[in-house]
Motif scaffolding. Structure first.
Motif, PDB file in Angstrom:
ATOM      1  N   MET A 242       0.827  -1.207   0.000  1.00 31.78           N
ATOM      2  CA  MET A 242       0.000   0.000   0.000  1.00 31.78           C
ATOM      3  C   MET A 242       0.861   1.257   0.000  1.00 31.78           C
ATOM      4  SD  MET A 242      -2.979   1.117   2.686  1.00 31.78           S
ATOM      5  CE  MET A 242      -4.068  -0.183   2.121  1.00 31.78           C
ATOM      6  N   LEU A 243       2.046   1.178   0.610  1.00 34.04           N
ATOM      7  CA  LEU A 243       2.891   2.360   0.735  1.00 34.04           C
ATOM      8  C   LEU A 243       3.411   2.820  -0.621  1.00 34.04           C
ATOM      9  CD1 LEU A 243       4.192   4.371   2.650  1.00 34.04           C
ATOM     10  CD2 LEU A 243       6.105   2.780   2.927  1.00 34.04           C
ATOM     11  N   VAL A 244       3.880   1.845  -1.446  1.00 29.07           N
ATOM     12  CA  VAL A 244       4.442   2.212  -2.751  1.00 29.07           C
ATOM     13  C   VAL A 244       3.395   2.859  -3.662  1.00 29.07           C
ATOM     14  CG1 VAL A 244       5.502   1.306  -4.845  1.00 29.07           C
ATOM     15  CG2 VAL A 244       6.276   0.502  -2.613  1.00 29.07           C
ATOM     16  N   PRO A 245       2.192   2.275  -3.792  1.00 30.14           N
ATOM     17  CA  PRO A 245       1.165   2.948  -4.602  1.00 30.14           C
ATOM     18  C   PRO A 245       0.815   4.337  -4.078  1.00 30.14           C
ATOM     19  CG  PRO A 245       0.546   0.673  -4.196  1.00 30.14           C
ATOM     20  CD  PRO A 245       1.736   0.945  -3.340  1.00 30.14           C
ATOM     21  N   ALA A 246       0.817   4.502  -2.758  1.00 32.62           N
ATOM     22  CA  ALA A 246       0.502   5.808  -2.186  1.00 32.62           C
ATOM     23  C   ALA A 246       1.573   6.832  -2.549  1.00 32.62           C
ATOM     24  CB  ALA A 246       0.356   5.698  -0.668  1.00 32.62           C
TER      25      ALA A 246
ATOM     26  N   TYR B 217      -0.444  11.826  10.331  1.00 29.47           N
ATOM     27  CA  TYR B 217       0.363  10.996  11.233  1.00 29.47           C
ATOM     28  C   TYR B 217       0.070  11.321  12.691  1.00 29.47           C
ATOM     29  CZ  TYR B 217       4.340   9.141  13.796  1.00 29.47           C
ATOM     30  OH  TYR B 217       5.122   8.482  14.721  1.00 29.47           O
ATOM     31  N   LEU B 218       0.064  12.597  13.025  1.00 26.71           N
ATOM     32  CA  LEU B 218      -0.176  12.986  14.419  1.00 26.71           C
ATOM     33  C   LEU B 218      -1.609  12.668  14.843  1.00 26.71           C
ATOM     34  CD1 LEU B 218       1.762  16.377  14.641  1.00 26.71           C
ATOM     35  CD2 LEU B 218       2.442  14.134  15.502  1.00 26.71           C
TER      36      LEU B 218
ATOM     37  N   LEU C  64       1.943  19.178   1.079  1.00 28.66           N
ATOM     38  CA  LEU C  64       1.749  17.730   1.137  1.00 28.66           C
ATOM     39  C   LEU C  64       2.459  17.128   2.344  1.00 28.66           C
ATOM     40  CD1 LEU C  64       2.026  16.719  -2.631  1.00 28.66           C
ATOM     41  CD2 LEU C  64      -0.036  16.827  -1.223  1.00 28.66           C
ATOM     42  N   CYS C  65       3.651  17.627   2.645  1.00 30.13           N
ATOM     43  CA  CYS C  65       4.362  17.163   3.841  1.00 30.13           C
ATOM     44  C   CYS C  65       3.586  17.527   5.105  1.00 30.13           C
ATOM     45  CB  CYS C  65       5.765  17.758   3.893  1.00 30.13           C
ATOM     46  SG  CYS C  65       6.908  17.070   2.675  1.00 30.13           S
ATOM     47  N   ALA C  66       3.039  18.743   5.125  1.00 28.94           N
ATOM     48  CA  ALA C  66       2.254  19.168   6.285  1.00 28.94           C
ATOM     49  C   ALA C  66       0.999  18.312   6.422  1.00 28.94           C
ATOM     50  CB  ALA C  66       1.887  20.642   6.149  1.00 28.94           C
ATOM     51  N   LEU C  67       0.377  17.963   5.303  1.00 29.33           N
ATOM     52  CA  LEU C  67      -0.810  17.103   5.345  1.00 29.33           C
ATOM     53  C   LEU C  67      -0.449  15.728   5.897  1.00 29.33           C
ATOM     54  CD1 LEU C  67      -3.781  16.617   4.695  1.00 29.33           C
ATOM     55  CD2 LEU C  67      -3.098  16.047   2.344  1.00 29.33           C
ATOM     56  N   PHE C  68       0.704  15.207   5.485  1.00 29.49           N
ATOM     57  CA  PHE C  68       1.170  13.931   6.022  1.00 29.49           C
ATOM     58  C   PHE C  68       1.367  14.027   7.533  1.00 29.49           C
ATOM     59  CE2 PHE C  68       4.580  11.120   7.380  1.00 29.49           C
ATOM     60  CZ  PHE C  68       4.171   9.894   6.887  1.00 29.49           C
ATOM     61  N   VAL C  69       1.958  15.126   7.990  1.00 32.23           N
ATOM     62  CA  VAL C  69       2.166  15.329   9.430  1.00 32.23           C
ATOM     63  C   VAL C  69       0.831  15.381  10.161  1.00 32.23           C
ATOM     64  CG1 VAL C  69       2.965  17.002  11.154  1.00 32.23           C
ATOM     65  CG2 VAL C  69       4.409  16.441   9.182  1.00 32.23           C
ATOM     66  N   LEU C  70      -0.139  16.092   9.604  1.00 30.70           N
ATOM     67  CA  LEU C  70      -1.466  16.158  10.221  1.00 30.70           C
ATOM     68  C   LEU C  70      -2.064  14.760  10.381  1.00 30.70           C
ATOM     69  CD1 LEU C  70      -3.209  19.217   8.498  1.00 30.70           C
ATOM     70  CD2 LEU C  70      -2.367  19.087  10.827  1.00 30.70           C
TER      71      LEU C  70
ATOM     72  N   SER D   7      -0.404   6.600   7.273  1.00 28.97           N
ATOM     73  CA  SER D   7      -0.513   8.060   7.182  1.00 28.97           C
ATOM     74  C   SER D   7      -0.555   8.555   5.749  1.00 28.97           C
ATOM     75  CB  SER D   7       0.654   8.726   7.926  1.00 28.97           C
ATOM     76  OG  SER D   7       0.578   8.479   9.306  1.00 28.97           O
ATOM     77  N   LEU D   8       0.230   7.929   4.871  1.00 26.41           N
ATOM     78  CA  LEU D   8       0.253   8.388   3.480  1.00 26.41           C
ATOM     79  C   LEU D   8      -1.064   8.114   2.759  1.00 26.41           C
ATOM     80  CD1 LEU D   8       1.927   9.860   1.457  1.00 26.41           C
ATOM     81  CD2 LEU D   8       3.042   7.715   0.826  1.00 26.41           C
ATOM     82  N   PRO D   9      -1.625   6.901   2.862  1.00 21.66           N
ATOM     83  CA  PRO D   9      -2.958   6.703   2.272  1.00 21.66           C
ATOM     84  C   PRO D   9      -4.010   7.633   2.867  1.00 21.66           C
ATOM     85  CG  PRO D   9      -1.956   4.589   2.798  1.00 21.66           C
ATOM     86  CD  PRO D   9      -1.085   5.647   3.399  1.00 21.66           C
ATOM     87  N   ALA D  10      -3.913   7.852   4.186  1.00 20.74           N
ATOM     88  CA  ALA D  10      -4.860   8.774   4.819  1.00 20.74           C
ATOM     89  C   ALA D  10      -4.704  10.179   4.245  1.00 20.74           C
ATOM     90  CB  ALA D  10      -4.647   8.789   6.329  1.00 20.74           C
ATOM     91  N   ALA D  11      -3.461  10.581   3.997  1.00 22.18           N
ATOM     92  CA  ALA D  11      -3.217  11.908   3.433  1.00 22.18           C
ATOM     93  C   ALA D  11      -3.779  12.021   2.024  1.00 22.18           C
ATOM     94  CB  ALA D  11      -1.718  12.213   3.434  1.00 22.18           C
ATOM     95  N   LEU D  12      -3.688  10.954   1.256  1.00 24.56           N
ATOM     96  CA  LEU D  12      -4.234  10.984  -0.100  1.00 24.56           C
ATOM     97  C   LEU D  12      -5.754  11.135  -0.076  1.00 24.56           C
ATOM     98  CD1 LEU D  12      -2.075   8.277  -1.885  1.00 24.56           C
ATOM     99  CD2 LEU D  12      -2.003  10.748  -2.225  1.00 24.56           C
ATOM    100  N   VAL D  13      -6.400  10.428   0.854  1.00 22.11           N
ATOM    101  CA  VAL D  13      -7.855  10.587   1.003  1.00 22.11           C
ATOM    102  C   VAL D  13      -8.184  12.013   1.439  1.00 22.11           C
ATOM    103  CG1 VAL D  13      -9.884   9.833   2.298  1.00 22.11           C
ATOM    104  CG2 VAL D  13      -8.217   8.146   1.497  1.00 22.11           C
ATOM    105  N   ALA D  14      -7.398  12.528   2.391  1.00 25.93           N
ATOM    106  CA  ALA D  14      -7.637  13.886   2.895  1.00 25.93           C
ATOM    107  C   ALA D  14      -7.387  14.939   1.826  1.00 25.93           C
ATOM    108  CB  ALA D  14      -6.747  14.149   4.110  1.00 25.93           C
TER     109      ALA D  14
END
Length: 377
Positions: free
Chosen positions: A1-5, A92-93, A84-90, A111-118
């Motif tokens: 899942m990580l690589v596709p994200a 993850y935290l 995008l980095c900030a979205l990943f941080v949001l 966190s990365l798939p969640a960031a893509l949805v967000a």
């Protein structure tokens, strides 16, 4: 899942930088303000793309100088990657707070798939399309509150306040929760950003403090559907683009006070992320102008509500909780106010984000009363 994200994130970045990609209107305004500062002009007299003025403190123009001295495509790349980095941080935290027993590798993996949805949520998408700094500022605040410990805590909140005034409510949050050093650091840092503004552009800084800061109409029509603040909702309700100041200030003060009481209790009960989201909701409501792309706090708030629904038990026990979460997320991700005409709107459509924020604050107040106090207060 990580690589596709990761590949999907790279594709998103490439699309944003393509010639047919977004013009990033607000990034153009940031660059115009910074360029004016470099040229010795008044940052509040220049006009950016679309005829939009620079509306942030002078310190923000200082921060945006690096974006003004590079080609537009480089500036677009920088703001997109930062966002995008900030979205990943949001994400993850948020996951770290709602899943405290999860291992770090699991949190990073999701966190990365969640960031893509967000990233397709209407406020987040608007931030990316406009080249805005909302995600970066939210990330700074969340890191300061949830991650930073010791003497440096409060500095990031102060810097965020120097760039855009709305995060200043978190200084009050630190005071309300007895985090004196963090409050002091945040206030001193915000003061230092003001001093920088006075040093590099004393005239415009003074004009901002005594005039522009108090003029919400300078950013556009406050009654426009995209504005989801108390001022805008009151203006639409009364049919008056200039509603009574006493009324809007009173309502805003009550909302902020209620939010601080709830946030203090949530903090005492160990629900820090819920407390932070309550303060953010109050800040967005109280600010005279809260465009839909400012509401990126919907990402951690959705995580908080999902954790609440999960704690209620399986679907067959509390289906209503998941229905509430689904309905709220649908509204936040779609942004129904974008589809409504300029006149004759049902209030629930025109004020969707503002009304949801008020409901969230009511929910936060109930949670603050029910949860056990983990501090012994």
């Amino acid at each position: 899942m990580l690589v596709p994200a990761i590949l999907a994130a790279a594709a998103v970045t490439a699309l944003y930088l393509a010639p047919f990609g977004p013009t990033m209107l607000d990034l153009g305004v940031y660059r115009a303000g910074a360029r004016a500062l470099i040229d010795g002009a008044d940052v509040y007299k220049v006009v950016g793309p679309g005829g939009l003025p620079f509306t942030y403190p002078v310190f923000a123009a200082v921060v945006f100088v690096p974006f003004a001295v590079v080609p537009p495509v480089v500036a677009k790349l920088a703001i997109t990657l930062l966002s995008l980095c900030a979205l990943f941080v949001l994400c993850y935290l948020t996951l770290r707070e709602v899943l405290p027993r999860a291992e770090r590798v699991v949190l990073l993996r999701w966190s990365l798939p969640a960031a893509l949805v967000a990233s397709v949520a209407y406020p987040v998408l608007g931030t990316l399309l406009y080249g805005q700094v909302n995600l970066v500022l939210a990330g700074m605040v969340l890191i300061d509150v949830l991650v930073v410990r010791g003497r440096a805590r409060g500095v990031l909140v102060g810097l965020a306040t120097g760039i855009k005034l709305t995060p200043g409510l978190f200084v009050v949050y630190y005071l309300a929760t007895g985090q004196w050093r963090a409050a002091r650091n945040a206030a001193l840092t915000a003061g230092a950003t003001l001093a920088v503004g006075l040093l590099v552009a004393p005239g415009p800084t003074w004009a901002f403090l005594t005039g522009y800061m108090l003029d919400p109409g300078r950013t556009g029509d406050v009654a426009f559907n995209g504005n989801q603040s108390i001022l805008a909702m009151t203006a639409r309700l009364l049919g008056d683009t200039h509603p009574p100041k006493a009324l809007t200030w009173l309502v805003a003060a009550v909302v902020v006070l209620a939010a601080m009481v709830a946030a203090r209790r949530l903090h005492a009960r160990g629900q820090e992320l819920a407390a932070v989201c309550a303060v953010a909701a109050a800040a967005l409501l109280a600010s005279p102008v809260s465009w839909t792309h400012h509401w990126v706090w919907c990402v951690p708030a959705t995580g908080v509500l999902a954790a609440w629904a999960y704690r209620g038990g399986p679907w067959r026990v509390t289906p209503w909780r998941w229905c509430v979460i689904g309905a709220a997320a649908l509204v936040l991700w779609i942004g129904p106010m974008q589809f409504t005409p300029a006149d004759g709107l049902p209030a629930v459509m025109a004020d969707a984000y503002g009304l949801l924020a008020l409901v969230f604050l009511g929910w936060a107040a109930l949670q603050a009363r029910r949860a056990p106090d983990v501090t012994g207060r």
